[in-house]
Design an enzyme around this catalytic site. Structure first.
Site, PDB file in Angstrom:
ATOM      1  CG  ASP A   1      50.892  88.520 -66.525  1.00  0.00           C
ATOM      2  OD1 ASP A   1      50.982  88.491 -67.772  1.00  0.00           O
ATOM      3  OD2 ASP A   1      51.760  88.021 -65.782  1.00  0.00           O
TER       4      ASP A   1
ATOM      5  CG  LEU B   1      37.495 105.361 -61.793  1.00  0.00           C
ATOM      6  CD1 LEU B   1      38.005 104.774 -60.472  1.00  0.00           C
ATOM      7  CD2 LEU B   1      37.105 104.232 -62.750  1.00  0.00           C
TER       8      LEU B   1
ATOM      9  CG  HIS C   1      47.386  91.558 -76.171  1.00  0.00           C
ATOM     10  ND1 HIS C   1      47.727  91.359 -74.846  1.00  0.00           N
ATOM     11  CD2 HIS C   1      48.474  91.199 -76.895  1.00  0.00           C
ATOM     12  CE1 HIS C   1      48.973  90.897 -74.787  1.00  0.00           C
ATOM     13  NE2 HIS C   1      49.437  90.788 -76.015  1.00  0.00           N
TER      14      HIS C   1
HETATM   15  C1  FPP Z   1      49.880  90.912 -70.183  1.00  0.00           C
HETATM   16  O1  FPP Z   1      49.562  89.685 -70.763  1.00  0.00           O
HETATM   17  C2  FPP Z   1      49.140  91.992 -70.840  1.00  0.00           C
HETATM   18  C3  FPP Z   1      49.704  92.984 -71.577  1.00  0.00           C
HETATM   19  C4  FPP Z   1      51.166  93.077 -71.820  1.00  0.00           C
HETATM   20  C5  FPP Z   1      48.865  94.004 -72.225  1.00  0.00           C
HETATM   21  C6  FPP Z   1      47.713  94.537 -71.441  1.00  0.00           C
HETATM   22  C7  FPP Z   1      46.881  95.353 -72.346  1.00  0.00           C
HETATM   23  C8  FPP Z   1      45.534  95.260 -72.444  1.00  0.00           C
HETATM   24  C9  FPP Z   1      44.707  94.387 -71.612  1.00  0.00           C
HETATM   25  C10 FPP Z   1      44.834  96.122 -73.434  1.00  0.00           C
HETATM   26  C11 FPP Z   1      44.447  97.389 -72.756  1.00  0.00           C
HETATM   27  C12 FPP Z   1      43.521  98.157 -73.592  1.00  0.00           C
HETATM   28  C13 FPP Z   1      43.183  99.457 -73.356  1.00  0.00           C
HETATM   29  C14 FPP Z   1      42.222 100.154 -74.222  1.00  0.00           C
HETATM   30  C15 FPP Z   1      43.791 100.171 -72.232  1.00  0.00           C
HETATM   31  P1  FPP Z   1      50.738  88.837 -71.450  1.00  0.00           P
HETATM   32  O2  FPP Z   1      50.737  89.167 -72.895  1.00  0.00           O
HETATM   33  O3  FPP Z   1      52.001  89.086 -70.723  1.00  0.00           O
HETATM   34  O4  FPP Z   1      50.218  87.388 -71.203  1.00  0.00           O
HETATM   35  P2  FPP Z   1      51.121  86.100 -71.013  1.00  0.00           P
HETATM   36  O5  FPP Z   1      51.943  86.333 -69.781  1.00  0.00           O
HETATM   37  O6  FPP Z   1      50.123  85.011 -70.826  1.00  0.00           O
HETATM   38  O7  FPP Z   1      51.937  85.964 -72.245  1.00  0.00           O
END
Ligand code: FPP
Length: 235
Positions: A15, A126, A32
């Site tokens: 997050d 893994l 992201h």
């Molecule tokens: C939460 O941050 C994150 C997500 C909803 C997306 C997670 C995805 C990735 C890290 C990319 C993964 C990539 C691969 C190749 C698997 P948020 O957007 O909720 O952050 P905020 O709470 O600060 O708005």
């Protein structure tokens, strides 16, 4: 750190990408992108540390509510990320699987998921699961449906339904329950992640945003875990 104390299965709610980007005046999508770079770093580190199972919450069933632009951007990051990292997964002995309901995903994303699963299925260093269009309740709903079908067709009886059978019908059937669940960015919630599976998990919360959750932070989480006393309801 003795490997005997390592958690076998670590699950992470990644997050804070949006806030990470916002704090730098960048778009949420660049947050992201940075999150994806961190996925690479942490997967590599966990594999070398000897973690056997790692689950990453990449897209929840509730994330469809975000603006279309962000949803499309996230899907594109996932699709490209799988395509680009596939050779690395193969080289590093990482077996990749996916949790979640694929029915709402695009053909292009599903194709990269299937190619990655197929190309890595004999790897055993893994096991890495990406939870995509996943939520704990939805996982349970889909499991209940499968069980109901088996009962209706007389494949099983109502008395056969127990803890173990339900675990076997969840997306996570090939993974042990998570020993440690980590959430970044300071939120103190489980947000519909591995609800059934985390019944006895230890939780670790850190204020760090996901893109800043580096090897040292991962070490701190593992270190905290090794000092917890797990009783599983006993004394
Ligand atoms: C939460 O941050 C994150 C997500 C909803 C997306 C997670 C995805 C990735 C890290 C990319 C993964 C990539 C691969 C190749 C698997 P948020 O957007 O909720 O952050 P905020 O709470 O600060 O708005």
């Amino acid at each position: 750190m003795g490997s005997e104390n390592l958690p076998v299965h670590v699950a992470i709610i990644m997050d804070g990408n949006g806030r990470w980007a916002q704090a730098r005046g960048l778009s949420r999508i660049s947050g992201h992108q940075e999150g994806k770079r961190n996925v690479k770093r942490i997967v590599k580190y966990a594999a070398n540390l000897g973690i056997r199972y790692l689950t990453l919450f990449a897209f929840s069933t509730e994330n469809w509510r975000r603006p279309k632009e962000e949803v499309n951007g996230l899907m594109e990051i996932l699709r490209l990320g799988l395509q680009e990292e596939r050779p690395e997964f193969i080289r590093e002995g990482i077996k990749v699987v996916f949790f979640g309901d694929r029915s709402r995903l695009s053909e292009e994303v599903i194709r990269e998921m299937e190619l990655t699963e197929e190309a890595t299925k004999f790897n055993d260093k893994l096991s890495l699961a990406f939870a995509i269009n996943y939520s704990g309740r939805d996982d349970i709903v889909r499991a209940v449906r499968r069980i109901a079908i088996k009962i209706a067709s007389k494949e099983i009886n109502i008395e056969d339904i127990d803890d173990r059978l339900i675990s076997q019908e969840l997306d996570t059937r090939d993974f042990p329950d998570p020993d440690l669940v980590i959430r970044t960015s300071g939120e103190l919630r489980i947000s519909n992640f591995l609800l059934w599976q985390s019944a006895y998990s230890e939780f670790y919360f850190t204020p760090r945003f996901w893109p800043d959750f580096d090897e040292k932070e991962f070490d701190s989480a593992i270190e905290a875990y090794t000092h917890r006393e797990r009783r599983f309801g006993g004394i």
